[in-house]
Design an enzyme around this catalytic site. Structure first.
Site, PDB file in Angstrom:
ATOM      1  N   LYS A  40       0.468  19.428   4.454  1.00  0.00           N
ATOM      2  CA  LYS A  40       0.643  19.032   5.824  1.00  0.00           C
ATOM      3  C   LYS A  40       1.831  18.100   5.976  1.00  0.00           C
ATOM      4  CE  LYS A  40      -4.327  19.138   6.634  1.00  0.00           C
ATOM      5  NZ  LYS A  40      -5.508  18.310   6.841  1.00  0.00           N
ATOM      6  N   GLU A  51       9.975  20.010   1.681  1.00  0.00           N
ATOM      7  CA  GLU A  51       8.929  19.118   1.201  1.00  0.00           C
ATOM      8  C   GLU A  51       9.142  17.721   1.778  1.00  0.00           C
ATOM      9  OE1 GLU A  51       6.018  18.573   0.379  1.00  0.00           O
ATOM     10  OE2 GLU A  51       5.838  19.061  -1.742  1.00  0.00           O
ATOM     11  N   ASP A  52       8.050  16.984   1.935  1.00  0.00           N
ATOM     12  CA  ASP A  52       8.168  15.616   2.447  1.00  0.00           C
ATOM     13  C   ASP A  52       8.638  14.651   1.367  1.00  0.00           C
ATOM     14  OD1 ASP A  52       5.778  15.774   0.995  1.00  0.00           O
ATOM     15  OD2 ASP A  52       4.531  14.911   2.563  1.00  0.00           O
ATOM     16  N   ASP A  89       7.741  13.312  -6.134  1.00  0.00           N
ATOM     17  CA  ASP A  89       7.584  12.196  -7.057  1.00  0.00           C
ATOM     18  C   ASP A  89       7.557  12.741  -8.484  1.00  0.00           C
ATOM     19  OD1 ASP A  89       4.873  13.087  -6.866  1.00  0.00           O
ATOM     20  OD2 ASP A  89       4.436  11.516  -5.447  1.00  0.00           O
ATOM     21  N   LYS A 120      11.433  10.385  -5.156  1.00  0.00           N
ATOM     22  CA  LYS A 120      11.113   9.279  -6.055  1.00  0.00           C
ATOM     23  C   LYS A 120      11.508   9.712  -7.457  1.00  0.00           C
ATOM     24  CE  LYS A 120       6.728   7.851  -4.233  1.00  0.00           C
ATOM     25  NZ  LYS A 120       5.389   7.357  -4.582  1.00  0.00           N
ATOM     26  N   PHE A 142       4.348   3.566  -2.358  1.00  0.00           N
ATOM     27  CA  PHE A 142       3.498   4.502  -1.630  1.00  0.00           C
ATOM     28  C   PHE A 142       3.910   4.438  -0.168  1.00  0.00           C
ATOM     29  CE2 PHE A 142       0.046   6.534   0.483  1.00  0.00           C
ATOM     30  CZ  PHE A 142      -0.301   7.548  -0.396  1.00  0.00           C
ATOM     31  N   ASP A 145       0.969  10.750   4.573  1.00  0.00           N
ATOM     32  CA  ASP A 145      -0.294  10.121   4.952  1.00  0.00           C
ATOM     33  C   ASP A 145      -0.909   9.317   3.823  1.00  0.00           C
ATOM     34  OD1 ASP A 145      -3.088  11.884   3.986  1.00  0.00           O
ATOM     35  OD2 ASP A 145      -1.096  12.626   3.486  1.00  0.00           O
ATOM     36  N   ARG A 181       0.300   9.800   9.537  1.00  0.00           N
ATOM     37  CA  ARG A 181       1.299  10.872   9.600  1.00  0.00           C
ATOM     38  C   ARG A 181       2.177  10.752  10.849  1.00  0.00           C
ATOM     39  NH1 ARG A 181       0.207  14.812   5.838  1.00  0.00           N
ATOM     40  NH2 ARG A 181      -1.968  15.096   5.288  1.00  0.00           N
TER      41      ARG A 181
END
Length: 176
Positions: free
Chosen positions: A41, A97-98, A101, A129, A150, A157, A163
């Protein structure tokens, strides 16, 4: 536990960088059709905003992939709850992609989708990251490199919250 969020990347800078990424994509895919794959999401906000500024013809599909659950760290277990509905064979594909990492999730997806014979398969990520990378992976387009924090907002989220924030914020859990 109390959740505190501080602004890491403000709304104006995020909007500016999304437009810059779209300009790079427009140059690289000039004269071609581009198929965007939004990883749900988290990347839905980023994908939709990015698509508004892409000038080449675009088709779009969605995958729901997770390795986090409701925690602050990746579980390492990759779950695909929604696969693509369109065939990508012969298409110019851009995975959107958001955040990257460890890179395990995207590495898995790149391997899996590569078997479906796209003409090309590249990655566009809002956040990277790189300090956390455990899988060998390269994004062709990166919005921002961040430290090992984070983050929430702009689609990202924590336990399905935050979000909708229009900026990228660092989330810290504090003792009450």
């Amino acid at each position: 536990m109390r959740e505190e969020i501080s602004v890491l990347i403000d709304e104006a800078r995020v909007a500016e960088r999304v437009k810059e990424l779209a300009e790079e994509i427009n140059r690289d895919y000039e004269g071609k059709k581009l198929h965007l794959i939004c990883i749900l999401k988290g990347s839905v906000f980023f994908t939709c905003e990015l698509a508004k500024y892409i000038k080449v013809p675009v088709t779009m599909d969605f995958m729901s992939v997770s390795s986090y659950g409701d925690g602050l760290t990746s579980s390492g277990c990759i779950t695909i709850s929604q696969d693509l509905t369109m065939n990508i064979e012969g298409r110019e594909v851009l995975l959107v992609e958001d955040i990257i990492d460890s890179g395990r999730t995207l590495s898995y997806l790149v391997h899996m989708l590569g078997k479906r014979n796209p003409a090309s398969l590249q990655i566009c990520t809002l956040l990277d990251k790189a300090v956390c990378r455990t899988a060998e992976l390269h994004a062709a387009y990166t919005g921002f490199e961040i430290e090992d924090l984070f983050v929430v907002g702009y689609g990202l989220d924590y336990a399905q919250k935050y979000r909708n924030l229009p900026y990228i914020g660092e989330l810290k859990l504090k003792e009450d």
